[in-house]
Structure formats: C-alpha cells, structure tokens
Design a protein around this motif. Structure first.
Motif, PDB file in Angstrom:
ATOM      1  N   ASP A  10      41.780  51.978  30.060  1.00 43.65           N
ATOM      2  CA  ASP A  10      42.078  51.083  31.183  1.00 43.65           C
ATOM      3  C   ASP A  10      43.405  50.359  30.967  1.00 43.65           C
ATOM      4  O   ASP A  10      44.240  50.281  31.876  1.00 43.65           O
ATOM      5  N   GLN A  11      43.598  49.831  29.763  1.00 43.76           N
ATOM      6  CA  GLN A  11      44.816  49.087  29.472  1.00 43.76           C
ATOM      7  C   GLN A  11      46.027  50.010  29.476  1.00 43.76           C
ATOM      8  O   GLN A  11      47.091  49.655  29.999  1.00 43.76           O
ATOM      9  N   ARG A  12      45.866  51.184  28.911  1.00 43.83           N
ATOM     10  CA  ARG A  12      46.974  52.140  28.866  1.00 43.83           C
ATOM     11  C   ARG A  12      47.369  52.551  30.282  1.00 43.83           C
ATOM     12  O   ARG A  12      48.560  52.648  30.610  1.00 43.83           O
ATOM     13  N   PHE A  13      46.373  52.761  31.135  1.00 47.19           N
ATOM     14  CA  PHE A  13      46.631  53.147  32.519  1.00 47.19           C
ATOM     15  C   PHE A  13      47.344  52.018  33.257  1.00 47.19           C
ATOM     16  O   PHE A  13      48.334  52.244  33.962  1.00 47.19           O
ATOM     17  N   SER A  14      46.852  50.795  33.091  1.00 49.53           N
ATOM     18  CA  SER A  14      47.468  49.641  33.741  1.00 49.53           C
ATOM     19  C   SER A  14      48.912  49.460  33.290  1.00 49.53           C
ATOM     20  O   SER A  14      49.808  49.228  34.119  1.00 49.53           O
ATOM     21  N   ASP A  15      49.152  49.573  31.989  1.00 46.24           N
ATOM     22  CA  ASP A  15      50.514  49.430  31.451  1.00 46.24           C
ATOM     23  C   ASP A  15      51.433  50.525  31.981  1.00 46.24           C
ATOM     24  O   ASP A  15      52.603  50.279  32.294  1.00 46.24           O
ATOM     25  N   GLY A  22      56.071  49.067  38.682  1.00 50.74           N
ATOM     26  CA  GLY A  22      56.122  47.624  38.840  1.00 50.74           C
ATOM     27  C   GLY A  22      54.818  47.034  39.342  1.00 50.74           C
ATOM     28  O   GLY A  22      54.607  45.821  39.293  1.00 50.74           O
ATOM     29  N   ILE A  23      53.909  47.875  39.824  1.00 54.89           N
ATOM     30  CA  ILE A  23      52.653  47.403  40.400  1.00 54.89           C
ATOM     31  C   ILE A  23      51.722  46.928  39.292  1.00 54.89           C
ATOM     32  O   ILE A  23      51.475  47.642  38.318  1.00 54.89           O
ATOM     33  N   GLN A  24      51.194  45.727  39.458  1.00 55.56           N
ATOM     34  CA  GLN A  24      50.239  45.199  38.501  1.00 55.56           C
ATOM     35  C   GLN A  24      48.819  45.523  38.959  1.00 55.56           C
ATOM     36  O   GLN A  24      48.479  45.303  40.122  1.00 55.56           O
ATOM     37  N   LEU A  25      48.024  46.041  38.049  1.00 57.71           N
ATOM     38  CA  LEU A  25      46.650  46.438  38.357  1.00 57.71           C
ATOM     39  C   LEU A  25      45.694  45.683  37.446  1.00 57.71           C
ATOM     40  O   LEU A  25      45.290  46.190  36.403  1.00 57.71           O
ATOM     41  N   PRO A  26      45.320  44.470  37.820  1.00 56.99           N
ATOM     42  CA  PRO A  26      44.395  43.715  36.977  1.00 56.99           C
ATOM     43  C   PRO A  26      43.039  44.389  36.889  1.00 56.99           C
ATOM     44  O   PRO A  26      42.652  45.172  37.759  1.00 56.99           O
ATOM     45  N   VAL A  27      42.302  44.069  35.838  1.00 51.78           N
ATOM     46  CA  VAL A  27      41.017  44.718  35.559  1.00 51.78           C
ATOM     47  C   VAL A  27      40.040  44.561  36.722  1.00 51.78           C
ATOM     48  O   VAL A  27      39.286  45.484  37.034  1.00 51.78           O
ATOM     49  N   THR A  74      50.072  53.477  45.711  1.00 54.84           N
ATOM     50  CA  THR A  74      51.090  52.705  46.412  1.00 54.84           C
ATOM     51  C   THR A  74      50.523  52.172  47.722  1.00 54.84           C
ATOM     52  O   THR A  74      49.894  52.902  48.484  1.00 54.84           O
ATOM     53  N   THR A  75      50.736  50.887  47.967  1.00 45.90           N
ATOM     54  CA  THR A  75      50.286  50.285  49.217  1.00 45.90           C
ATOM     55  C   THR A  75      51.292  50.626  50.309  1.00 45.90           C
ATOM     56  O   THR A  75      52.416  50.132  50.307  1.00 45.90           O
ATOM     57  N   ASN A  76      50.865  51.486  51.240  1.00 46.93           N
ATOM     58  CA  ASN A  76      51.791  51.993  52.259  1.00 46.93           C
ATOM     59  C   ASN A  76      51.572  51.319  53.606  1.00 46.93           C
ATOM     60  O   ASN A  76      51.577  51.962  54.649  1.00 46.93           O
ATOM     61  N   ILE A 228      55.502  41.105  45.932  1.00 47.57           N
ATOM     62  CA  ILE A 228      54.223  40.438  45.669  1.00 47.57           C
ATOM     63  C   ILE A 228      53.335  41.249  44.733  1.00 47.57           C
ATOM     64  O   ILE A 228      52.422  40.695  44.119  1.00 47.57           O
ATOM     65  N   TYR A 229      53.607  42.530  44.603  1.00 49.52           N
ATOM     66  CA  TYR A 229      52.803  43.375  43.722  1.00 49.52           C
ATOM     67  C   TYR A 229      53.362  43.432  42.302  1.00 49.52           C
ATOM     68  O   TYR A 229      52.756  44.045  41.424  1.00 49.52           O
ATOM     69  N   PHE A 230      54.529  42.810  42.082  1.00 50.91           N
ATOM     70  CA  PHE A 230      55.204  42.859  40.785  1.00 50.91           C
ATOM     71  C   PHE A 230      54.998  41.561  40.022  1.00 50.91           C
ATOM     72  O   PHE A 230      54.771  40.499  40.617  1.00 50.91           O
ATOM     73  N   GLY A 231      55.133  41.634  38.712  1.00 52.19           N
ATOM     74  CA  GLY A 231      55.125  40.451  37.880  1.00 52.19           C
ATOM     75  C   GLY A 231      56.471  39.751  37.939  1.00 52.19           C
ATOM     76  O   GLY A 231      57.467  40.335  38.386  1.00 52.19           O
ATOM     77  N   PRO A 232      56.544  38.499  37.489  1.00 53.33           N
ATOM     78  CA  PRO A 232      57.788  37.709  37.593  1.00 53.33           C
ATOM     79  C   PRO A 232      59.006  38.383  36.966  1.00 53.33           C
ATOM     80  O   PRO A 232      60.098  38.346  37.548  1.00 53.33           O
ATOM     81  N   GLU A 233      58.848  38.994  35.807  1.00 52.45           N
ATOM     82  CA  GLU A 233      59.983  39.635  35.143  1.00 52.45           C
ATOM     83  C   GLU A 233      60.513  40.802  35.961  1.00 52.45           C
ATOM     84  O   GLU A 233      61.732  40.959  36.133  1.00 52.45           O
ATOM     85  N   ASP A 234      59.610  41.623  36.477  1.00 54.75           N
ATOM     86  CA  ASP A 234      60.038  42.765  37.296  1.00 54.75           C
ATOM     87  C   ASP A 234      60.606  42.299  38.632  1.00 54.75           C
ATOM     88  O   ASP A 234      61.563  42.904  39.145  1.00 54.75           O
TER      89      ASP A 234
END
Length: 278
Positions: A10-15, A22-27, A74-76, A228-234
């Motif tokens: 799960d973590q590897r996939f999310s990373d 750039g999309i963040q996928l929380p658990v 991807t949110t289209n 809005i789907y990205f983290g602050p750094e990205d």
C-alpha cells in the motif's frame, strides 16, 4: 497476503503514484482506489486489490500496468464554462489589454489548458475567443491542451460530446460552434466545428516532470482544480514551473478552491483565483 506485506505494498503504491503524478492517495481512500482499478484487477484475474498490487510489485507487471493505473486514478472532471467568471475575465480584461499593448498590430494570444482532460476547458476558451473575433476584435490565438491521461487526450482530439456535456454551453454557441451527429453511432452527440478544432492542439504532459516542452511566452495558463490533489511541496514546484512559461504580464488562473496555493515572488494576486506575473 499477510498484513505487513499488504501495508508495504500500500505504501509503495501510494509513494509511486505521488512521485509519478503528484496525486496523494491517503490510506482512507483505499476503497475508492480499488473501485477505480477494478477493470485492471479483473483483466489480470487478480484476487482483489491486494492480489493486483502483488502482480505489480512481485510479478513484474508494474511498467506495463502503470500507464493504465494512472489513467484510471486521474480525476477527469471537466465541464464547459466551468467557473465561468474566469472566461469573463479573459474576454473583458486580458484580451482588451493584449490588443492595447500590441496596437497598431493584432496580437497573437497563447493559451495553455494545463490539465485539459477531455478538452472542455480548451474548447470553451476557443468559443470565447471566437466570439470576440466575431464582435470585431483583431487578434489571433492558439490554444494548447495538455494532460497526463492519453485516453482523455484522445477524446479531446475527437472533440465529440454528448448533449448533456454540452448543456452548459449557451444555445446560440452550440448552434454556431458544434455539428450535430447524424450517423446512428453518434446520435445524441455533437462535435466541435473544424474552425475551432484547428486552433487547439493537445499533447501528453506530466506536471511532475522537471521541465515542460511548452513556449515561455504564454499569455494565460489555466491550471484549475489540479493542485488540490498535490502536497504542498509538489504544489510549489508545479507553480514555479508554470510561472516560468508565462510572459511578463501573463496570467495564471487556478480553481476557486486553490487560491491559497499560489505563492510566488513573481506573481501578484488580481482576484482570489487569478494571478499576474510581474
């Protein structure tokens, strides 16, 4: 699959998805992720999402599956004339200023729809600018649409939309800038007219790339409802790259929910979601 291995996958996939898109996928969104990937899970005959991840990471399927995964995740979401105040600003503020600046010559506007999905934003822009030309304003324009999803780009290039998708387009514009489908296979659809399709180009682009093959004198960049789907750094990195492609005085337009995201020393805020390069 034992719990530690599942968590590792799960973590590897999310990373991986964050790094590539750039999309963040929380658990807590695991159920949504699984539902979107169900077609690929079925295609590989995997035993659920866990089995699918095992196929990716333990059985060498990652590279061949990754483009399909990204496409499905991807949110289209896209609509014609979405957040219409932005198009009003384009026609009432940006365009007249460009014409004054270029006088006595006719300016050529460059517009970039940076997450174009299936093309509604790009073609809305073309309609707005075509209407301005029809009203007698002298200028030319070119529109570039880019997206990470090849499937969406193919739809954008076809420029065929259902009547429901076109419902936000005023009736007079639909009559002027679309052609009704006549063949049985295209019943209930319409296609953007060639005169507008010729002004819009589409190409694949990943916003997470370190550089973009795009001109650096763009007048307007639409980057709406993506950050809005990205983290602050990205978010900061993407905005910085976008700014480098704007001409001085060019505008970056983001979604109304993203007004707090844009922070750059060369950008001043005109209104909550519209920024100008100094």
């Amino acid at each position: 699959m034992n719990q530690p291995l599942r968590q590792q996958h799960d973590q590897r996939f999310s990373d991986l998805i964050r790094t590539r898109t750039g999309i963040q996928l929380p658990v807590h969104r695991r159920q949504m992720i699984e539902s979107r990937l169900r077609p690929r899970i079925a295609a590989l005959g995997a035993k659920g999402f866990d089995g699918y991840l095992a196929q990716l990471f333990d059985h060498g399927r990652l590279e061949e599956e990754l483009p399909l995964v990204i496409d499905l995740l991807t949110t289209n979401k896209t609509d014609f004339f979405r957040e219409s105040s932005h198009f009003d600003f384009l026609s009432r503020e940006i365009l007249p200023e460009a014409i004054r600046r270029a006088s006595p010559h006719a300016p050529r506007l460059k517009i970039w729809s940076a997450a174009s999905s299936e093309g509604a934003e790009a073609y809305t822009t073309a309609i707005v600018l075509a209407e301005a030309q029809r009203a007698g304003k002298r200028f030319s324009y070119a529109i570039l649409g880019t997206d990470i999803s090849q499937r969406m780009l193919e739809r954008a290039q076809r420029a065929i939309y259902s009547q429901e998708q076109l419902s936000p387009v005023p009736a007079e514009f639909r009559a002027r800038y679309t052609m009704q489908g006549r063949a049985p296979a295209h019943a209930g659809t319409a296609r953007i007219v060639p005169e507008l399709r010729d002004r819009v180009q589409f190409m694949h682009l990943n916003l997470m790339d370190s550089s973009y093959p795009v001109d650096r004198d763009v007048d307007v960049i639409f980057l709406r409802n993506v950050l809005i789907y990205f983290g602050p750094e990205d978010q900061a990195a993407v905005v910085s790259r976008m700014v480098s492609h704007l001409r001085p005085g060019g505008h970056l337009i983001v979604g109304h929910s993203e007004s707090m995201v844009v922070s750059h020393p060369h950008m001043t805020q005109h209104s909550p979601s519209i920024f100008r390069k100094t």
